[in-house]
Design a protein around this motif. Structure first.
Motif, PDB file in Angstrom:
ATOM      1  N   GLY A 113       0.806  -1.226   0.000  1.00 20.13           N
ATOM      2  CA  GLY A 113       0.000   0.000   0.000  1.00 20.13           C
ATOM      3  C   GLY A 113       0.836   1.272   0.000  1.00 20.13           C
ATOM      4  O   GLY A 113       2.002   1.266  -0.385  1.00 20.13           O
ATOM      5  N   ASP A 114       0.199   2.354   0.465  1.00 18.82           N
ATOM      6  CA  ASP A 114       0.854   3.663   0.476  1.00 18.82           C
ATOM      7  C   ASP A 114       1.607   3.821   1.808  1.00 18.82           C
ATOM      8  O   ASP A 114       1.050   4.272   2.816  1.00 18.82           O
ATOM      9  CB  ASP A 114      -0.215   4.755   0.308  1.00 18.82           C
ATOM     10  N   VAL A 115       2.872   3.443   1.768  1.00 18.36           N
ATOM     11  CA  VAL A 115       3.672   3.382   2.999  1.00 18.36           C
ATOM     12  C   VAL A 115       3.834   4.777   3.622  1.00 18.36           C
ATOM     13  O   VAL A 115       3.687   4.950   4.837  1.00 18.36           O
ATOM     14  CB  VAL A 115       5.053   2.746   2.701  1.00 18.36           C
ATOM     15  N   TYR A 116       4.113   5.765   2.780  1.00 23.84           N
ATOM     16  CA  TYR A 116       4.356   7.121   3.311  1.00 23.84           C
ATOM     17  C   TYR A 116       3.120   7.651   4.039  1.00 23.84           C
ATOM     18  O   TYR A 116       3.230   8.177   5.154  1.00 23.84           O
ATOM     19  CB  TYR A 116       4.750   8.064   2.169  1.00 23.84           C
TER      20      TYR A 116
ATOM     21  N   LEU B 201      13.433   2.560   4.334  1.00 25.15           N
ATOM     22  CA  LEU B 201      12.864   3.904   4.487  1.00 25.15           C
ATOM     23  C   LEU B 201      13.939   4.964   4.695  1.00 25.15           C
ATOM     24  O   LEU B 201      13.624   6.134   4.900  1.00 25.15           O
ATOM     25  CB  LEU B 201      11.902   3.924   5.667  1.00 25.15           C
ATOM     26  N   GLY B 202      15.216   4.541   4.703  1.00 24.21           N
ATOM     27  CA  GLY B 202      16.317   5.503   4.753  1.00 24.21           C
ATOM     28  C   GLY B 202      16.713   5.958   6.141  1.00 24.21           C
ATOM     29  O   GLY B 202      17.532   6.871   6.272  1.00 24.21           O
ATOM     30  N   GLY B 203      16.181   5.361   7.194  1.00 25.61           N
ATOM     31  CA  GLY B 203      16.535   5.781   8.557  1.00 25.61           C
ATOM     32  C   GLY B 203      18.026   5.664   8.840  1.00 25.61           C
ATOM     33  O   GLY B 203      18.665   6.632   9.276  1.00 25.61           O
ATOM     34  N   PRO B 204      18.628   4.471   8.600  1.00 26.40           N
ATOM     35  CA  PRO B 204      20.073   4.347   8.834  1.00 26.40           C
ATOM     36  C   PRO B 204      20.884   5.333   7.982  1.00 26.40           C
ATOM     37  O   PRO B 204      21.856   5.918   8.471  1.00 26.40           O
ATOM     38  CB  PRO B 204      20.355   2.888   8.433  1.00 26.40           C
TER      39      PRO B 204
ATOM     40  N   GLU C 222       9.918   5.847  -2.286  1.00 21.96           N
ATOM     41  CA  GLU C 222       9.096   7.067  -2.290  1.00 21.96           C
ATOM     42  C   GLU C 222       9.034   7.640  -0.867  1.00 21.96           C
ATOM     43  O   GLU C 222       9.260   8.835  -0.660  1.00 21.96           O
ATOM     44  CB  GLU C 222       7.683   6.726  -2.786  1.00 21.96           C
ATOM     45  N   ALA C 223       8.771   6.770   0.106  1.00 23.08           N
ATOM     46  CA  ALA C 223       8.684   7.223   1.498  1.00 23.08           C
ATOM     47  C   ALA C 223      10.041   7.738   1.982  1.00 23.08           C
ATOM     48  O   ALA C 223      10.125   8.768   2.656  1.00 23.08           O
ATOM     49  CB  ALA C 223       8.192   6.084   2.389  1.00 23.08           C
ATOM     50  N   ALA C 224      11.121   7.025   1.621  1.00 20.29           N
ATOM     51  CA  ALA C 224      12.471   7.420   2.079  1.00 20.29           C
ATOM     52  C   ALA C 224      12.782   8.850   1.634  1.00 20.29           C
ATOM     53  O   ALA C 224      13.239   9.680   2.433  1.00 20.29           O
ATOM     54  CB  ALA C 224      13.516   6.450   1.523  1.00 20.29           C
ATOM     55  N   ASN C 225      12.536   9.143   0.358  1.00 16.47           N
ATOM     56  CA  ASN C 225      12.881  10.480  -0.144  1.00 16.47           C
ATOM     57  C   ASN C 225      11.974  11.556   0.438  1.00 16.47           C
ATOM     58  O   ASN C 225      12.429  12.665   0.750  1.00 16.47           O
ATOM     59  CB  ASN C 225      12.850  10.475  -1.676  1.00 16.47           C
TER      60      ASN C 225
ATOM     61  N   ARG D 218      20.212  10.407  -0.797  1.00 16.33           N
ATOM     62  CA  ARG D 218      19.379  10.234  -1.996  1.00 16.33           C
ATOM     63  C   ARG D 218      19.098   8.753  -2.164  1.00 16.33           C
ATOM     64  O   ARG D 218      20.028   7.936  -2.181  1.00 16.33           O
ATOM     65  CB  ARG D 218      20.133  10.762  -3.222  1.00 16.33           C
ATOM     66  N   CYS D 219      17.833   8.381  -2.266  1.00 18.92           N
ATOM     67  CA  CYS D 219      17.473   6.972  -2.416  1.00 18.92           C
ATOM     68  C   CYS D 219      16.867   6.728  -3.785  1.00 18.92           C
ATOM     69  O   CYS D 219      16.150   7.576  -4.310  1.00 18.92           O
ATOM     70  CB  CYS D 219      16.492   6.561  -1.312  1.00 18.92           C
ATOM     71  N   GLN D 220      17.171   5.581  -4.365  1.00 19.34           N
ATOM     72  CA  GLN D 220      16.581   5.250  -5.664  1.00 19.34           C
ATOM     73  C   GLN D 220      16.185   3.781  -5.717  1.00 19.34           C
ATOM     74  O   GLN D 220      16.700   2.945  -4.965  1.00 19.34           O
ATOM     75  CB  GLN D 220      17.521   5.607  -6.811  1.00 19.34           C
ATOM     76  N   HIS D 221      15.284   3.516  -6.656  1.00 24.85           N
ATOM     77  CA  HIS D 221      14.739   2.180  -6.810  1.00 24.85           C
ATOM     78  C   HIS D 221      15.713   1.312  -7.591  1.00 24.85           C
ATOM     79  O   HIS D 221      16.230   1.748  -8.632  1.00 24.85           O
ATOM     80  CB  HIS D 221      13.395   2.279  -7.562  1.00 24.85           C
ATOM     81  N   GLY D 222      16.008   0.104  -7.116  1.00 23.24           N
ATOM     82  CA  GLY D 222      16.899  -0.776  -7.861  1.00 23.24           C
ATOM     83  C   GLY D 222      17.211  -2.028  -7.069  1.00 23.24           C
ATOM     84  O   GLY D 222      16.768  -2.186  -5.930  1.00 23.24           O
TER      85      GLY D 222
END
Ligand SMILES: C[S@@+](CC[C@H](N)C(=O)[O-])C[C@H]1O[C@@H](n2cnc3c(N)ncnc32)[C@H](O)[C@@H]1O
Length: 276
Positions: free
Chosen positions: A14-17, A75-78, A101-104, A117-121
């Motif tokens: 779902g929509d995590v953010y 989610l980019g916390g670390p 999406e949520a991380a950025n 900066r986070c990207q999908h991959g």
């Protein structure tokens, strides 16, 4: 459905953010004055959460101005914690698009969009030039990676000579066959656990040296037991990783503990280096 899609669907439902923002509101956290410490109960999405990230960071030779890669950044916390603590830059990559999406968006919310900066991959095929990073880490990702040799070869390729690679994971225990559901899989699909000794061998074959292994099982076990005790008393925090794990969260936490106790999993932290 591809393996990658199945793994992504498992994590990013779902929509995590929006779910994070809604739960922040329930917990009385104001998104307009948000700090990375307030986000920590959710965005350090691995066993023992934030304290485990701090302990990993303590063990790493990170210098101000370094550029790091977080493979499976979630989610980019670390990434935000390391960027802030060491005044360094972190590039994150993750196979789950709703997490990216949520991380950025979270980085923008706390004013850190420039440093992280986070990207999908996919960690098995990294979109970076050779010898880009001063260090790399991957926390609780490898349990879902079918081709560890490709994953390690890619990490090796994008690291500069002398750079570190750190990983934490639930390795396969000597008894094997974990009880499911667990955080990384509901029923065993998309799960690729390996014995820590085989992981060390794969790292060595890739070319990594000075491989240091720490057994983190007892600490994880205590962490899971503390979470279970709080839940039993009805005192589980409103803002916690259960909002990411979904309705199976109580069973997932119980199994994660039981698997360690029964030696079906063996959690480890491993730090190693690309030769100079
Ligand atoms: C338990 S979460 C950990 C997230 C983050 N490392 C943290 O500690 O907060 C596992 C993450 O691994 C990611 N993942 C699994 N397989 C991956 C792969 N092949 N490449 C990149 N990310 C992957 C998932 O999408 C998920 O975000």
């Amino acid at each position: 459905m591809t393996d990658a899609q199945e793994i992504s669907d498992h994590w990013g439902k779902g929509d995590v953010y929006s779910r994070i923002l809604e739960t922040m509101e329930l917990a009385g956290i104001d998104p307009n004055s948000l700090t990375i410490e307030q986000l920590a109960p959710v965005d350090h999405f691995h066993a023992r959460g934030f304290p485990a990230t701090v302990e990993l960071a303590d063990a790493l030779p990170i210098r101000e101005g370094d550029t790091l890669v977080d493979i499976g950044c979630g989610l980019g916390g670390p990434a935000r914690y390391l960027a802030k603590r060491f005044n360094c830059r972190v590039e994150g990559i993750d196979i789950t698009a709703p997490f990216i999406e949520a991380a950025n968006k979270l980085s923008a919310l706390v004013g850190m969009a420039d440093g992280v900066r986070c990207q999908h991959g996919d960690g098995q095929k990294l979109p970076y030039e050779d010898e880009t990073f001063d260090g790399g880490y991957t926390q609780h990702v490898l349990m879902n990676v079918p081709d560890r040799n490709a994953f390690f070869a890619e990490a090796f390729r994008v690291l500069k000579p002398g750079a570190f690679l750190a990983l934490t994971e639930h390795g396969l225990g000597e008894v094997g066959e974990p009880h499911h559901p667990v955080p990384w899989s509901e029923d065993g699909r998309g799960a690729y656990l390996m014995r820590p000794s085989d992981t060390v061998e794969a790292l060595r074959t890739t070319g990594f040296v000075n491989i240091d292994v720490t057994d983190t099982g007892e600490k994880y076990l205590q962490g899971y037991k503390a979470a279970m005790a709080l839940a039993e008393k009805g005192e589980a925090p409103v803002f916690g990783t259960h909002i990411l794990l979904g309705e199976l969260a109580p069973q997932i936490v119980q199994n994660a503990a039981r698997n360690i106790e029964e030696r079906r999993t063996q959690p480890v932290q491993i730090v190693c280096y690309k030769p100079e």
